[in-house]
Enzyme design. Structure first.
Site, PDB file in Angstrom:
ATOM      1  N   HIS A 122      83.846  46.503  34.129  1.00  0.00           N
ATOM      2  CA  HIS A 122      85.034  46.972  34.832  1.00  0.00           C
ATOM      3  C   HIS A 122      84.671  48.171  35.699  1.00  0.00           C
ATOM      4  O   HIS A 122      83.582  48.739  35.586  1.00  0.00           O
ATOM      5  CB  HIS A 122      86.132  47.374  33.849  1.00  0.00           C
ATOM      6  CG  HIS A 122      86.851  46.210  33.244  1.00  0.00           C
ATOM      7  ND1 HIS A 122      86.362  45.522  32.158  1.00  0.00           N
ATOM      8  CD2 HIS A 122      88.023  45.608  33.569  1.00  0.00           C
ATOM      9  CE1 HIS A 122      87.198  44.550  31.830  1.00  0.00           C
ATOM     10  NE2 HIS A 122      88.208  44.580  32.670  1.00  0.00           N
TER      11      HIS A 122
ATOM     12  N   LYS B 291      87.916  52.927  34.244  1.00  0.00           N
ATOM     13  CA  LYS B 291      88.539  52.357  33.048  1.00  0.00           C
ATOM     14  C   LYS B 291      88.214  53.211  31.832  1.00  0.00           C
ATOM     15  O   LYS B 291      87.073  53.615  31.624  1.00  0.00           O
ATOM     16  CB  LYS B 291      88.074  50.918  32.821  1.00  0.00           C
ATOM     17  CG  LYS B 291      88.788  50.232  31.656  1.00  0.00           C
ATOM     18  CD  LYS B 291      88.517  48.738  31.642  1.00  0.00           C
ATOM     19  CE  LYS B 291      89.175  48.055  30.462  1.00  0.00           C
ATOM     20  NZ  LYS B 291      90.656  48.194  30.472  1.00  0.00           N
TER      21      LYS B 291
END
Length: 270
Positions: A157, A161
């Site tokens: 990600h 995040k």
């Protein structure tokens, strides 16, 4: 003629919140509420303008009671502490919830389940059709292949995040564990460093990558003797999660109180 579903977006000025506002604007529901944290710079601004659209006639508010009074179902992708508060407020107001917040602990998940005794609550670590179909395929593969095949789950990600492994990766691990009939926590290996020794049979490993602006990549590897099976999903834009959440909102308002997942919404085998 059926009235359109009145949808509210919590965290409307955030990246996912903006994507949700755009998805509601292009979907079958109607945006009637937009909520942000107290004192946020966006409060008082039209939610459409924040999301890069023309004005939609809904100003962002930081008053939760006023927000819940105007919506049939609220959609939230924020942080666990805020989500728990909002689920309680939604239950008091009789408002359904669609929740994509990840990183919730056991007590926080229990709080969502408690709210679901009064209103419909849809929670999923990932709202996309593709990921939920992937979860079903992972469970099927884990059942068919058995414990002699090693399972590793890899995810990547964007660098901002906060939780790791991702909620989607953990959900895929739960699907694999369900296919094998084992406890997902007891079988999990969430990090390896140094001399870890041979891989223990029957464990489910997780690998985490962070960087750039990656929306979400997930791969589940089944490694056997002489062969390997890989099942994966790549998300190219946040709009897929927003569209799935809006679809779930339209479904939720027709349901009795209860705790639901995207497999329920999409009528996939459980």
């Amino acid at each position: 003629m059926t009235a359109p579903v009145r949808i509210g977006v919590i965290g409307a000025a955030g990246r996912m919140g903006q994507a949700l506002v755009r998805a509601v604007a292009s979907g079958s529901g109607v945006l009637t509420g937009a909520l942000e944290q107290t004192g946020h710079a966006s409060v008082g601004t039209d939610a459409g303008r924040i999301a890069g659209l023309d004005d939609v006639g809904v100003a962002i508010t930081d008053v939760a009671d006023a927000f819940f009074a105007k919506v049939d179902v609220a959609i939230e992708f924020t942080i666990p502490e805020a989500t728990v508060r909002h689920a309680s407020a939604a239950a008091e107001a009789g408002t359904g919830m669609v929740i994509g917040t990840t990183g919730l602990d056991r007590a926080q998940m229990e709080a969502l389940r408690h709210a679901s005794t009064r209103v419909p609550v849809v929670w999923s670590a990932n709202m996309s059709l593709g990921v939920n179909l992937l979860s079903h395929l992972v469970e099927t593969a884990a059942t068919a292949l058995g414990p002699e095949w090693d399972i590793e789950i890899m995810e990547m990600h964007h660098g901002a995040k906060r939780d790791a492994p991702s909620g989607t990766a953990l959900a895929l691990g739960q699907a694999a564990a369900a296919g094998r009939g084992v406890d997902p926590e007891a079988s999990a290996v969430r990090g390896r460093d140094g001399d870890t020794g041979p891989r223990q049979r029957g464990t489910i490993g997780y690998g985490v990558l962070r960087g750039g602006d990656v929306v979400g990549d997930h791969t589940v590897v089944f490694a056997g003797a002489g062969e390997r099976l890989e099942l994966g999903h790549r998300a190219h834009e946040r709009a897929i999660f927003a569209r799935g959440a809006v679809h779930a909102a339209a479904w939720a308002v027709r349901q009795p109180p209860g705790f639901y997942g995207m497999r329920d919404v999409l009528d996939l085998p459980k």
